[in-house]
Design an enzyme around this catalytic site. Structure first.
Site, PDB file in Angstrom:
ATOM      1  N   ARG A  38       3.986   2.960  -0.850  1.00 18.53           N
ATOM      2  CA  ARG A  38       4.335   1.648  -0.292  1.00 18.53           C
ATOM      3  C   ARG A  38       4.301   0.576  -1.376  1.00 18.53           C
ATOM      4  NH1 ARG A  38       1.333   0.048   5.049  1.00 18.53           N
ATOM      5  NH2 ARG A  38       3.009  -1.501   5.058  1.00 18.53           N
ATOM      6  N   CYS A  54      -3.220  -6.241   0.990  1.00 16.93           N
ATOM      7  CA  CYS A  54      -2.681  -4.959   1.467  1.00 16.93           C
ATOM      8  C   CYS A  54      -1.375  -5.291   2.166  1.00 16.93           C
ATOM      9  CB  CYS A  54      -3.677  -4.245   2.371  1.00 16.93           C
ATOM     10  SG  CYS A  54      -4.247  -5.224   3.781  1.00 16.93           S
TER      11      CYS A  54
END
Length: 280
Positions: A180, A236
Site C-alpha cells: 500500500r 497510516c
C-alpha cells in the site's frame, strides 16, 4: 509496569481487583462494521464492555480529516466516564489478536491523560486458547467522572505535517503494508501511494512470528534507523494502524512521538497534495 499485559495477569486482576478494573473489547472488521459488536455479544471476557471503532473511537468521515477522524473528545471523555473509568481505574483493552483497534483506544486514553491503560497480549484469541472463562453477560458498570487532561503535543494536523516535512523538522512514518505504501494496491481509497517523504514501518513488524508483542530490545532494532532525538510523526491510512507503532516507539524509548490522525486518507482529500510511489 508494561503497557502490554498477559492473560494470566488480567485473570488475576479480575479476581482480586474487579472493583477498580475496566476491560474493553474493541474487536472490529473494517470490511464488516457490525461484526465486532456481534462477536462481542456471542462471547467476551467477563466484565468487558464494547467500544466500536466507527461509533465510539472515531467521528463520522467528512470532506477533510480522514476516514476515521478523532471523536469529539469531550463527548468521548463523558463516554469513558460512563463505562466506569476515571484516572484511578486500571483499564485493559483487547482485540481479537494483537490488532490495531485496541491500540487506537490505548492512544485515545493516553491522549486524554490516562496512564493506567494496558493491552492484552494475544487478545481474545489468546484468552480463549488458555481456557479462561468467556461470557455473554453485558456488565452493569458504575459511572465515574473522567476529567480529560489533553496532551496536545501528542497529535499533529495536516498543516503541521506539511510545515515540518517542508522544513525537515520531523520524520514522518507510514504504518501501512509495503504494497500500500508503494501504491501497488489500495483497497480503501481512490488514490494510491504515500505522503511524499514518509518512511515505511509496517505496524505488524512490532509483533513476533507468533503474533505477540516484541520485547523492547527487538522494538529498538525495528526502529534503529530512526533517531530518538528527532520528532516522529506516525501515520497510516486513517490513524488506526498507526497506533501500534506509536506504542512501540514509546516502548523503545522514543519520547517525541505524535499521531497524525487523518493520515493518508486526509492527505489525499486535498487534490493539490501530491503522492509518492517510490521507497524513501
Amino acid at each position: 509496569m508494561s503497557v502490554v499485559v498477559s492473560t494470566e495477569w488480567l485473570n488475576d486482576r479480575l479476581k482480586n481487583h474487579p472493583e477498580n478494573t475496566v476491560v474493553v473489547d474493541t474487536r472490529f472488521d473494517l470490511m464488516d462494521p457490525d461484526a465486532g459488536r456481534k462477536i462481542y455479544l456471542n462471547g467476551h471476557i467477563p466484565q468487558a464492555v464494547y467500544l466500536d471503532l466507527n461509533k465510539d473511537l472515531s467521528e463520522k468521515p467528512q470532506k477533510h480529516g480522514g476516514s476515521h477522524p478523532l471523536p469529539d473528545m469531550e463527548m468521548f471523555a463523558a463516554k469513558v466516564g460512563n463505562i466506569g473509568i476515571d484516572h484511578d481505574t486500571t483499564v485493559v483493552v483487547y482485540d481479537q489478536r494483537n490488532d490495531m483497534f485496541a491500540a487506537r483506544l490505548w492512544w485515545l486514553l493516553q491522549y486524554m491523560g490516562h496512564e493506567d491503560v494496558h493491552l492484552l497480549d494475544g487478545g481474545f484469541e489468546q484468552w480463549e486458547k488458555e481456557g479462561y472463562s468467556v461470557t455473554t453477560e453485558v456488565p452493569a458498570l458504575k459511572a465515574k467522572d473522567f476529567k480529560p487532561v489533553f496532551r496536545e503535543n501528542d497529535v499533529a494536523d495536516i498543516e503541521e505535517v506539511q510545515e515540518k516535512l517542508q522544513h525537515h523538522k520531523a520524520t514522518l512514518i507510514d504504518s501501512r503494508s509495503k504494497a500500500r505504501y508503494l501504491g501497488e494496491t489500495e483497497p480503501l481509497y481512490n488514490r494510491a501511494g504515500h505522503i511524499p517523504g514518509a518512511k515505511n514501518f509496517f505496524w505488524k513488524n512490532v509483533l513476533d512470528e507468533e503474533g505477540k508483542w516484541k520485547e523492547v530490545s527487538e522494538l529498538e532494532r525495528n526502529f534503529s534507523s530512526l533517531s530518538k532525538d528527532d520528532e516522529i510523526i506516525v501515520s497510516c491510512g486513517s490513524g488506526v494502524s498507526a497506533c501500534p507503532n506509536v506504542l512501540a516507539l514509546k516502548s523503545a524509548g522514543f519520547r517525541n512521538v505524535k499521531l497524525y490522525p487523518g493520515s493518508f486518507s486526509d492527505w489525499i482529500s486535498y487534490e493539490e497534495n501530491e503522492v509518492e510511489t517510490k521507497d524513501e
